[in-house]
Design an enzyme around this catalytic site. Sequence first.
Site, PDB file in Angstrom:
ATOM      1  N   CYS A 137       0.792  -1.256  -0.091  1.00  0.00           N
ATOM      2  CA  CYS A 137       0.103   0.059  -0.024  1.00  0.00           C
ATOM      3  C   CYS A 137       0.854   1.227   0.019  1.00  0.00           C
ATOM      4  O   CYS A 137       1.308   1.840   1.136  1.00  0.00           O
ATOM      5  CB  CYS A 137      -0.759  -0.123   1.312  1.00  0.00           C
ATOM      6  N   CYS A 140      -0.428   4.195   2.015  1.00  0.00           N
ATOM      7  CA  CYS A 140      -0.521   3.986   3.430  1.00  0.00           C
ATOM      8  C   CYS A 140       1.283   4.291   3.772  1.00  0.00           C
ATOM      9  O   CYS A 140       1.305   5.180   4.832  1.00  0.00           O
ATOM     10  CB  CYS A 140      -0.711   2.647   3.714  1.00  0.00           C
ATOM     11  N   ASP A 141       1.767   3.694   3.179  1.00  0.00           N
ATOM     12  CA  ASP A 141       3.272   3.707   3.735  1.00  0.00           C
ATOM     13  C   ASP A 141       4.357   4.386   3.034  1.00  0.00           C
ATOM     14  O   ASP A 141       5.456   4.599   3.373  1.00  0.00           O
ATOM     15  CB  ASP A 141       3.609   2.278   3.845  1.00  0.00           C
TER      16      ASP A 141
END
Lengths: 336, 109
Positions: A137, A140-141
Site C-alpha cells: 500500500c 499508506c506507507d
Amino acid sequence: MPATRSVRLAIIGSGPAGYTAAIYAARALLKPVLISGKDPGGQLTITTDVENYPGFAEAVQGPWLMEQMRAQAAHVGTEFIDDIVVKADLKAQPARLTLDSGEVILAECVIIATGAQAKWLGLPSEQTFQGFGVSACATCDGFFYRNKAVAVVGGGNSAVEEALYLATLAASVTVIHRRDSFRAEPILQERLFAHPKIKVLWNHAVEEILGDATIAPGAFGPAGVHGVKVRDTLSGAAQDLAVDGVFVAIGHAPASEVFRGQLRMSKTGYIKVKAGTVQTSLPGVFACGDVTDETYRQAVTAAGMGCMAALDAARFLTHKDHAAAQAPEKAGASAA
Amino acid sequence: MSTLKVTDETFERDVLKAGQPVLVDFWAEWCGPCKQIAPVLDQIAEELSGRVTIAKLNIEDSPSTPGRYGVRGIPTMMLFKDGQMSSMKVGAMPKAKILEWLTETGVSA
C-alpha cells in the site's frame, strides 16, 4: 450464545459492486444486510486519485469515493455488519453464512461481491519484512520513504500508479517487472516513462528481500529492508539493488476461498457466471465485481454488475414469493 | 474507557511508564486500513478497560516515536508492557484476531 437471524438478501463485500447492489436492493425494499468483510471499502480505499469513475470532472480520492458510496447505501436503508464471513453454506435454503463473531445469517438470496485481494510474491523474506520495508500500500506507507530509494514490483495499473505516487515522495523509484512491457493503461505508462525519478528494470524477477529483521542492541525496532535481490529472466544473472523499501503490486486474486466447492469457478478462483449475467451455478446466488471479473476489473464495471445483481435478486425473490403464495392452493387442490 | 491519544511528547509518560499494558496503534489520516480498524479499537478500549490501554499515535504529527521503533508501515500495533515493546502486528485485522492476539500475550483472559 451466538445469534442467528434471517434476512431476505445478504450482500457480501463492500467495494463498488457491493455498495451499488445495496443501493439498488434497498430501493427495491429488500432490506439488504451488507457484510463489509476484511477491508471495508475494498481496493479503492488504498488508492489516491481516481480519474476514470464517471461523474467527477476532477480526480477524486479513492477512500472518499467509497465513503460516499457507503453513505448513499446507508441513506437508502442498507444495514451494515462490520464482520467477515468465515463459513458459507450456499446450497442450504436459506443460505447459511457464519460470521467471525459467531453470528449466523440465514439469507434467502445472496450477492457475492467480495472482490479481489492483492497478491504477494510468496517469498519468506517478504513476510519477514512486512511492515518493515515491504508493503502493498503505497498510499499508506509512502510517508516512511521520503527521500529514500524504493522499488515497485509489477507491471499493471496498480504498479504504475504506486510508482507515480511514490515518486512524489521518494528520492528514486525502480519498477521491477518480469516482462518487457507493461499491462498498465497507456496514459499511466506515458507519465511513468516521462518521470525523471522513475526507472524501469525490465525482465527481472525478485528472488529475495534483503534486510535485517532482528532488533539490534540499543535499538527499539528492526532495521528493516536495505535491498532486493533480482534475477534477469533472460540471462539468469543476479544482482542486488540497494533500496529502503519494496512495494509489491503484482496483481490481485479473487476473494472466493470461502465459497470453494459450492460454486463453479475458474482455475484461478474467479466465480463463473452465465455469460452476460451475474448468475452463478446456484439459484439465488449472484456474483458481481472483481470476484467474478477476470477481464475488466474496474470500479465502474463492478458497480454496473452490482446493479445487475440487485435487480436479479429482486426478481428472484419476487418469483419465490409468488411460488410460495401459489403453493397452498396447489396443496389444497391435490387434497381435494 | 475510550482510546488515548499519545504523541512524541507524551509517549514516555503515557506508554512507557504506564501502570498497565498499552496497545499503541500507529496511524495516519491518509491510511484506509487505519480507518477500518479505528472503530474496532474503540470497542476494544471499552471492553478491556482496566486491563489494557488502547493508545493512538498519529505518525504525521509524531514522527520520531515510529522512527525509533522502526515502524515503516501502517497500521502497526505494538504492545508495550513495563516500558518494553513486547509484541507487534502489522496491518489491519478483524476484531476477533486482535482479541486473540491480546489473549495470547496475556493481556486479556
